[in-house]
Design an enzyme around this catalytic site. Structure first.
Site, PDB file in Angstrom:
ATOM      1  N   LYS A 134      -8.927  -6.321  -2.960  1.00  0.00           N
ATOM      2  CA  LYS A 134      -9.458  -5.950  -1.638  1.00  0.00           C
ATOM      3  C   LYS A 134     -10.101  -4.587  -1.774  1.00  0.00           C
ATOM      4  CE  LYS A 134      -6.793  -4.066   2.233  1.00  0.00           C
ATOM      5  NZ  LYS A 134      -5.599  -4.292   3.080  1.00  0.00           N
ATOM      6  N   GLY A 177       0.376  -3.902   3.384  1.00  0.00           N
ATOM      7  CA  GLY A 177       1.229  -2.769   3.012  1.00  0.00           C
ATOM      8  C   GLY A 177       0.785  -1.499   3.695  1.00  0.00           C
ATOM      9  N   SER A 230      -5.176  -3.357  -3.229  1.00  0.00           N
ATOM     10  CA  SER A 230      -6.120  -2.772  -2.276  1.00  0.00           C
ATOM     11  C   SER A 230      -6.718  -1.524  -2.913  1.00  0.00           C
ATOM     12  CB  SER A 230      -5.345  -2.419  -0.999  1.00  0.00           C
ATOM     13  OG  SER A 230      -6.123  -1.632  -0.140  1.00  0.00           O
ATOM     14  N   ASP A 274      -5.861  -6.747  11.370  1.00  0.00           N
ATOM     15  CA  ASP A 274      -4.842  -5.795  10.919  1.00  0.00           C
ATOM     16  C   ASP A 274      -4.554  -4.868  12.107  1.00  0.00           C
ATOM     17  OD1 ASP A 274      -3.184  -3.947   9.702  1.00  0.00           O
ATOM     18  OD2 ASP A 274      -4.512  -3.404   8.084  1.00  0.00           O
ATOM     19  N   ASP A 309     -11.976  -4.500   3.518  1.00  0.00           N
ATOM     20  CA  ASP A 309     -11.227  -4.001   4.679  1.00  0.00           C
ATOM     21  C   ASP A 309     -11.993  -2.838   5.305  1.00  0.00           C
ATOM     22  OD1 ASP A 309      -9.413  -3.082   6.538  1.00  0.00           O
ATOM     23  OD2 ASP A 309      -7.734  -2.890   5.139  1.00  0.00           O
ATOM     24  N   LYS A 324       2.330  -6.716   9.044  1.00  0.00           N
ATOM     25  CA  LYS A 324       2.958  -5.506   8.482  1.00  0.00           C
ATOM     26  C   LYS A 324       4.079  -5.095   9.420  1.00  0.00           C
ATOM     27  CE  LYS A 324      -1.279  -3.325   6.686  1.00  0.00           C
ATOM     28  NZ  LYS A 324      -2.223  -2.209   6.885  1.00  0.00           N
ATOM     29  N   LYS A 350     -11.657  -1.311   0.062  1.00  0.00           N
ATOM     30  CA  LYS A 350     -11.838  -0.550   1.292  1.00  0.00           C
ATOM     31  C   LYS A 350     -13.329  -0.303   1.437  1.00  0.00           C
ATOM     32  CE  LYS A 350      -7.593   0.220   2.652  1.00  0.00           C
ATOM     33  NZ  LYS A 350      -7.128  -0.273   3.951  1.00  0.00           N
ATOM     34  N   GLU A 362     -11.459  -7.869   6.584  1.00  0.00           N
ATOM     35  CA  GLU A 362     -10.328  -7.364   7.352  1.00  0.00           C
ATOM     36  C   GLU A 362     -10.796  -6.283   8.323  1.00  0.00           C
ATOM     37  OE1 GLU A 362      -7.113  -6.331   4.729  1.00  0.00           O
ATOM     38  OE2 GLU A 362      -6.021  -5.205   6.259  1.00  0.00           O
TER      39      GLU A 362
HETATM   40  O1  OSB Z   1      -5.559  -1.193   6.148  1.00  0.00           O
HETATM   41  O2  OSB Z   1      -4.338  -2.395   4.905  1.00  0.00           O
HETATM   42  C1  OSB Z   1      -4.681  -1.277   5.311  1.00  0.00           C
HETATM   43  C2  OSB Z   1      -2.832   1.435   3.339  1.00  0.00           C
HETATM   44  C3  OSB Z   1      -2.590   2.333   4.342  1.00  0.00           C
HETATM   45  C4  OSB Z   1      -3.030   2.068   5.612  1.00  0.00           C
HETATM   46  C5  OSB Z   1      -3.734   0.898   5.885  1.00  0.00           C
HETATM   47  C6  OSB Z   1      -3.974  -0.013   4.894  1.00  0.00           C
HETATM   48  C7  OSB Z   1      -3.540   0.286   3.582  1.00  0.00           C
HETATM   49  C8  OSB Z   1      -3.798  -0.544   2.419  1.00  0.00           C
HETATM   50  C9  OSB Z   1      -2.877  -0.387   1.238  1.00  0.00           C
HETATM   51  O3  OSB Z   1      -4.742  -1.272   2.337  1.00  0.00           O
HETATM   52  C10 OSB Z   1      -1.998  -1.542   1.066  1.00  0.00           C
HETATM   53  C11 OSB Z   1      -0.765  -1.225   0.246  1.00  0.00           C
HETATM   54  O4  OSB Z   1       0.204  -0.645   0.764  1.00  0.00           O
HETATM   55  O5  OSB Z   1      -0.734  -1.615  -0.921  1.00  0.00           O
HETATM   56 MG    MG Z   2      -6.109  -3.168   6.635  1.00  0.00          MG
END
Ligand code: OSB
Ligand code: MG
Length: 398
Positions: free
Chosen positions: A189, A317, A163, A265, A216, A289, A191, A240
């Protein structure tokens, strides 16, 4: 312990929740410890919520049962209530004031009964997850069976993706994608947030046309504000959580307009809400999660529900250390987890993991599911204790 169904039986019944509920591993928690420790992020993690705080205060729980078996769990919570309602302070208070006092010095037949003791409490998902996880580590060690076997996992290795936060420039982003692809990550992925969405996604797609790519939105858009048509043309694996978590009707209206699957999510905030979201077709994929959902049991319940409905799931995660990732890897070995997990090794975020040895990605893009009974990776107590800025033990409570 429940009798072991075969893989085929599991696929037919999706009965993993029953299996977990049937695990008998008596536990009497003699001592509980909670640590709050600063984890310096090696880089700012920027998303639609803005820039992460430079230091994440991790909360780690250690339970020890009457026979001296110990288990660790992690509450990978954030400073501010952006992703969810919990904060580091609220999680600390939930653990030491609400949850651990009703667990310590009581006997339970196994982790499910232990988790049942706080079943009527609303919220406090990170705190619940940390304590339930620690109980699973104890059960696993007591039975001498790794979590992957206890939970009915069917995979020895989990395919992983990375991510990527919002970057300063497209060039920096493309450099990082190239690096992660070289390391083996099989899905990227991005952001996204208004102003950083179509251009980075198109640039990565153009440079790496074969690479599975997703985005995401972390709730940063509204039904009428997003570049939905442009994103839909990019053949993304998923989009996402583009809209606010509770906007299930709007998510459903957006999904109706798009070919690209939407993934839940923030919207998948509990088993019942996820059930509702799927019923109204708010998405076609679910990111599971455990900390967001309040533990392993609700995560497995959603896994089972999604398998029955042929909804693909994957393990997301929360920037966990190896303590939380150990549980996530075992969870991601269940048969419904058919999409790449967000499971980057701790080195990407932190100078040092709290476990030793930690895990790495193989050149073919997988991480091995731990085969060790107890916590998947051995926790280095020193690394939790030494930097701790706050510490609580049940013995001193009163
Ligand atoms: O939206 O998936 C998410 C990390 C912190 C809070 C929200 C998200 C995330 C990530 C990181 O996308 C995923 C990871 O822990 O590798
Ligand atoms: Mg997410």
């Amino acid at each position: 312990m429940a009798t072991s169904p075969t893989v085929d039986d599991d696929r037919l019944t999706s009965g993993h929740l029953d299996r977990l509920r049937g695990v008998e591993a008596p536990v009497r928690v003699k001592r509980a410890e909670v640590f709050m420790l600063p984890l310096s992020l090696r880089r700012t993690f920027r998303s639609a919520y803005g820039a992460s705080a430079p230091v994440k205060r991790a909360i780690v729980v250690r339970l020890e049962d009457a026979d001296g078996i110990a288990g660790w769990g992690e509450a990978p919570v954030f400073e501010r209530p952006l992703f969810g309602v919990d904060t580091a302070e609220s999680t600390w208070s939930a653990l030491v004031d609400l949850i651990l006092p009703i667990v310590v010095d009581r006997s339970f037949s196994g982790p499910a009964e232990l988790a049942g003791s706080w079943a009527s409490f609303l919220g406090q998902h990170y705190a619940k997850c940390a304590v339930e996880s620690a109980a699973w580590a104890i059960a696993s060690e007591r039975l001498g069976v790794p979590l992957v076997s206890l939970w009915g996992g069917v995979r020895e290795r989990v395919p992983v993706g990375e991510s990527l936060p919002i970057h300063e420039t497209l060039d920096h982003l493309l450099d990082e994608v190239a690096l992660r692809v070289k390391e083996g990550f099989g899905r990227i992925k991005l952001k996204i947030a208004p102003g950083w969405d179509v251009s980075p996604a198109s640039a990565v797609k153009a440079a790496f046309p074969q690479l599975p790519l997703s985005v995401d939105g972390n709730c940063g858009y509204s039904l009428d504000s997003g570049p939905w048509h442009e994103l839909d043309e990019l053949e993304l694996v998923m989009i996402e959580q583009p809209l606010p978590g509770d906007a299930l009707v709007e998510m459903s209206m957006l999904q109706e307009r798009l070919r690209t699957p939407l993934c839940l999510d923030e919207s998948a905030s509990s088993y019942n809400v996820t059930h509702t979201a799927l019923h109204v077709k708010a998405g076609r994929i679910v990111n599971i999660k455990p900390p967001r959902l309040g533990g392993i049991l609700p995560s497995v319940a959603i896994h089972d529900l999604c398998m029955q409905r042929e909804i693909p799931v994957w393990c997301g995660g929360m920037l966990e250390t190896g303590i939380g990732r150990g549980f996530n890897l075992a969870l991601a070995s269940l048969p419904g987890f058919t999409l790449h997990a967000d499971m980057s090794p701790a080195r990407i975020f932190y100078a040092e993991d709290l476990v030793e040895p930690t895990f790495e990605i193989s050149s073919d893009g997988c991480i091995e599911v731990p085969t060790r009974a107890g916590n998947g990776f051995p926790v280095v107590r020193e690394r939790v204790e030494r930097p701790a800025m706050r510490r609580w033990t049940s013995e001193s409570a009163g």
